[in-house]
Design an enzyme around this catalytic site. Structure first.
Site, PDB file in Angstrom:
ATOM      1  N   LYS A 233       0.841  -1.200   0.000  1.00 33.92           N
ATOM      2  CA  LYS A 233       0.000   0.000   0.000  1.00 33.92           C
ATOM      3  C   LYS A 233       0.878   1.253   0.000  1.00 33.92           C
ATOM      4  O   LYS A 233       0.649   2.182  -0.772  1.00 33.92           O
ATOM      5  CB  LYS A 233      -0.924   0.013   1.222  1.00 33.92           C
TER       6      LYS A 233
ATOM      7  N   CYS B 272     -11.917   0.567  16.755  1.00 32.80           N
ATOM      8  CA  CYS B 272     -10.763  -0.324  16.590  1.00 32.80           C
ATOM      9  C   CYS B 272      -9.845  -0.426  17.798  1.00 32.80           C
ATOM     10  O   CYS B 272      -9.165  -1.436  17.951  1.00 32.80           O
ATOM     11  CB  CYS B 272      -9.981   0.016  15.326  1.00 32.80           C
ATOM     12  N   MET B 273      -9.782   0.591  18.644  1.00 33.99           N
ATOM     13  CA  MET B 273      -8.781   0.462  19.709  1.00 33.99           C
ATOM     14  C   MET B 273      -9.226   0.989  21.068  1.00 33.99           C
ATOM     15  O   MET B 273      -8.405   1.120  21.971  1.00 33.99           O
ATOM     16  CB  MET B 273      -7.479   1.122  19.282  1.00 33.99           C
TER      17      MET B 273
ATOM     18  N   MET C 275      -7.392  -6.035  16.559  1.00 36.50           N
ATOM     19  CA  MET C 275      -8.847  -6.077  16.727  1.00 36.50           C
ATOM     20  C   MET C 275      -9.366  -7.389  17.309  1.00 36.50           C
ATOM     21  O   MET C 275     -10.459  -7.430  17.848  1.00 36.50           O
ATOM     22  CB  MET C 275      -9.541  -5.830  15.386  1.00 36.50           C
TER      23      MET C 275
HETATM   24 FE1  SF4 Z   1       1.959   2.288   5.023  1.00 29.54          FE
HETATM   25 FE2  SF4 Z   1       1.324   0.663   7.039  1.00 29.54          FE
HETATM   26 FE3  SF4 Z   1       2.283  -0.310   4.768  1.00 29.54          FE
HETATM   27 FE4  SF4 Z   1       3.869   1.079   6.402  1.00 29.54          FE
HETATM   28  S1  SF4 Z   1       2.930  -0.903   6.842  1.00 29.54           S
HETATM   29  S2  SF4 Z   1       3.761   1.254   4.186  1.00 29.54           S
HETATM   30  S3  SF4 Z   1       2.407   2.609   7.198  1.00 29.54           S
HETATM   31  S4  SF4 Z   1       0.337   0.751   5.049  1.00 29.54           S
END
Ligand code: SF4
Length: 736
Positions: A77, A166-167, A327
């Site tokens: 991501k 979530c937390m 979670m």
């Molecule tokens: Fe982004 Fe989380 Fe992936 Fe790190 S682990 S690159 S903060 S989504």
């Protein structure tokens, strides 16, 4: 690494590669960047540092920041952050709903309408008829300002946000055990641990950069995983306990039983640094644990007693044990009890406040800790760990915010699920939602209907599930189109500078809040109007609490890869391990450890009895549905599901069913099944997968078209008010 982005993601999909190491998002398809600027990933609570590459002012490349805590690693991501400015469906101007349809409006018309609806609601039904629902993805300055405007300006404590989902249980767990919220450990502990105890978490998919760090130590460190699913993390485990969903408090109490009975308690540590609930002692605790002998509870947990005994010994006798959870134990009706008991295992065994020995709750969202928990932007909280119900805490904040005594309503506001129930039954008349998508993420969506409640939504994208209920939609700037501070899991604040312009007329959430404050007559209260001004105000206010980070100035944040609080002055290097002498500035001189958040300086070992989950399987609903996340998608997929590579790799939302259940129900791969609970009913494609335990169905919530939360129960933990997403009794049947 020579792979293109698409090739690498293909490997990820096959589970062959856990992370990109120093990946520059597929160099073979990116033009060469000429300038690089440091920033932070937009997504999860790992808070990875990134370097953003620009060519002629365009964002063309991204790579992990080798000087940041993530040491150059990014997951898939993060490696696709370059796509964010190009994503389709960005809102570029405000929209107003008229006769059921959204039409373009000016900012003035949209903001006038919001101000008039909020003023009208308060005139007719008082301050508690308005509310704010925020996000662990807003910047700290934004959430701080919203909290101040609503609690000290409008006098409404109806300020909550998605971190409740979530937390909240982890936060309550820390507060009720150590007196203060937020973990005492840090990511560096991953490099020292000799035993990882992972319960209710799947870091290989949800925190892949941290899991990569763990993976490199496997062999030197044992990995114990507790989960109803054989997850990607579980597949790497030395010991995997595939438990029945909802029984893990039995397991933790059984582990405590073994630790006490087998002489594994670190008595000097317990005597010096702990006290027992209700003035008890080790003898009364031992008595409490009698009903939790492994042989008495093993069958209900679904694992052999010998295995419980074995992991209790591994936990207690390892040189340094680190617990990691998300979670799986937070989204539970006994979430706080689970957190307390896990903290207790560390206290009993002295597996705490040493390098590698710590209970570290992993954060889901990028700024849930810094933005929401620390600023006190939940309906029961005030900044710096203060509680609304405590008169002293309200007085402190009234002085710090320079508002008349008695301004802050002594009654806590509505938590997330109650806030939306109030929007559905007419108690709430005007709501501002920022940076989140509750109409996809709340439980029991089948029954979420607003009634006579005006909804304003600040959102970067058109066509989310929440925009369907909005009366006014404001185009919001995204990620580095604005400036602000993120605070991640290990108490580290990091600065994201503005390096891109938002599209069209989009504005930052802070600009929107300042504008709203002016229109509602609270311009004098909200005098800090730029991210830098707000940060300075909040930084100085923090000095009046044990969260003190006055020394984390904007200038230092521009230069450094974040700083960890406490950090009381401009020369302080930040605190890696909280409550540890020589590291944490609040620990009295000469003491090795002090849990100074509690008046006694001692942590509290609770005796937390197990209760079965409200959604026990029945003849009518014989299976348990549990939900979670997948590697490629972030949260409700508002951003990640628009990134072609991630969308293509994750596929659509599906329900995973064990082959034994599939055979029994006559379900074959790709069949459409009906998923029915007491809360709702839906159809969804089935995948036959040996990962879930027999009797357990698993689905992710990222897919807006599938909307799994239509069938998920909305029972909440009575203390944290966090919903139990992990245990819903369901019936599955093939759709013919
Ligand atoms: Fe982004 Fe989380 Fe992936 Fe790190 S682990 S690159 S903060 S989504």
């Amino acid at each position: 690494m020579d792979l293109t982005r698409r090739e690498a993601i293909g490997l990820l999909g096959g589970g062959a590669l856990a992370t990109f190491v120093g990946c520059s998002s597929g160099k073979s398809i990116s033009p060469a960047a000429t300038t690089w600027k440091k920033s932070v990933c937009r997504f999860c609570g790992t808070g990875c540092g990134v370097q953003l590459g620009f060519l002629d002012g365009r964002l063309v490349d991204v790579r992990g920041d080798e000087l940041a805590h993530n040491r150059g690693l990014l997951c898939v991501k993060g490696s696709l952050l370059t796509e964010l400015p190009k994503l389709p469906g960005r809102l570029s101007h405000p929209l107003i709903r008229e006769k059921g349809r959204l039409r373009k409006s000016t900012w003035k018309e949209a903001m006038d309408r919001i101000a008039s609806e909020f003023s009208g609601a308060m005139e007719k039904a008082g301050p508690s008829s308005v509310g704010f629902y925020g996000s662990g993805q807003l910047y700290t300055e934004e959430t701080y300002t919203a909290n101040k405007l609503f609690k000290a300006g409008l006098r409404s404590n109806n300020v909550d946000g998605n971190p409740r989902l979530c937390m909240a249980s982890a936060a309550f767990g820390y507060v009720t055990t150590f007196g203060k919220d937020e973990p005492m450990g840090c990511y560096e502990d991953l490099d020292h641990a000799t035993c990882y105890f992972v319960i209710g978490a799947n870091p290989a998919e949800c925190h892949p950069v941290l899991f990569e760090r763990m993976r490199l130590r496997l062999g030197k460190a044992k990995l114990i995983v507790v989960d109803p699913l054989r997850t990607k993390t579980a597949r790497r485990a030395d010991r995997f306990l595939q438990v029945v969903p909802g029984t893990d408090l039995l397991l933790l109490n059984a582990m405590a039983h073994v630790i006490v009975e087998d002489g594994l308690v670190d008595r000097p540590f317990v005597e010096e640094h702990c006290e027992f609930e209700g003035g008890g002692n080790l003898v009364s605790y031992r008595k409490f644990l009698q009903t939790y002998a492994p042989e008495k509870v093993a069958e209900r947990i679904g694992v052999a007693a010998t295995r419980i005994r074995e992991i209790a010994h591994l936990f207690a006798t390892s040189k340094a044990t680190m617990s990691l959870w998300t979670m799986g134990i937070n989204q539970r009706t006994q979430g706080v009890f689970l957190n307390n008991t896990l903290n207790s295992l560390h206290l009993l065994t002295g597996q705490i406040c040493r390098p590698g020995a710590t209970p570290l709750s992993l954060t889901g969202q990028g700024n849930a800790c810094g933005g929401v928990r620390d600023t006190g932007a939940l309906s029961h909280l005030l900044p710096g760990g203060r509680l609304i119900e405590k008169a002293k805490h309200r007085e402190e904040m009234e002085k710090l915010w320079k508002v008349p005594a008695g301004t802050i309503d002594p009654k806590p506001g509505w938590d997330a699920t109650e806030l939306f129930r109030a929007a559905g039954d007419g108690r709430l008349r005007a709501l501002l939602i920022m940076g989140t998508n509750p109409m996809q993420t709340l439980p029991d969506l089948t029954h979420q209907k607003k009634k006579d409640c005006f909804v304003a939504l600040a959102e970067p994208f058109e066509n989310t599930r929440t925009s369907e209920i909005a009366d006014v939609i404001l185009p919001a700037a995204l990620w580095v189109e604005k400036e602000g501070v993120y605070g991640q899991t290990e108490r580290r604040y990091q600065l994201l500078e503005k390096v891109l312009d938002p599209p069209g007329e989009a504005r930052s959430d802070l600009e929107i809040l300042v504008d709203l404050a002016n229109r509602l007559g609270h311009g004098k209260l909200i005098q800090a109007r730029t991210p830098g001004e707000v940060w300075d105000e909040w930084r100085k206010i923090s000095a009046a609490s044990l969260y003190n980070f006055e020394g984390i100035t904007r200038e230092r944040l521009r230069m450094r890869r974040g700083l960890q609080w406490p950090c009381p002055d401009g020369n302080h290097p930040g605190t890696k391990r909280r409550f540890v002498g020589g590291d944490d500035p609040f620990v009295p001189k000469g003491k090795k450890v002090s849990f100074y958040g509690r008046p006694s300086g001692k942590a509290l070992i609770h005796m937390r009895p197990y209760q079965p989950a409200p959604e026990a399987p029945t003849k009518e609903y014989p299976m348990i549905l549990t939900t979670g996340r997948v590697l490629e998608q972030w949260h409700s997929g508002t951003i990640t599901d628009r990134i072609v590579e991630l969308h293509d790799t994750s596929g659509r939302g599906q329900v995973r069913v064990n082959p034994a259940d599939a055979r029994r129900l006559g379900i074959r791969k790709g069949d459409t099944v009906r998923l029915q609970s007491r809360f709702g009913s839906m159809t969804i494609r089935a995948v036959i997968d040996p990962a879930p335990r027999i009797g357990v169905a698993w689905a992710s919530f990222f897919d807006a078209k599938v909307l799994i939360n239509r069938v998920v129960a909305d029972h909440v933990d009575p203390m944290s008010r966090q919903p139990e997403y992990k245990v819903t009794a369901v019936r599955l049947s093939k759709v013919t």
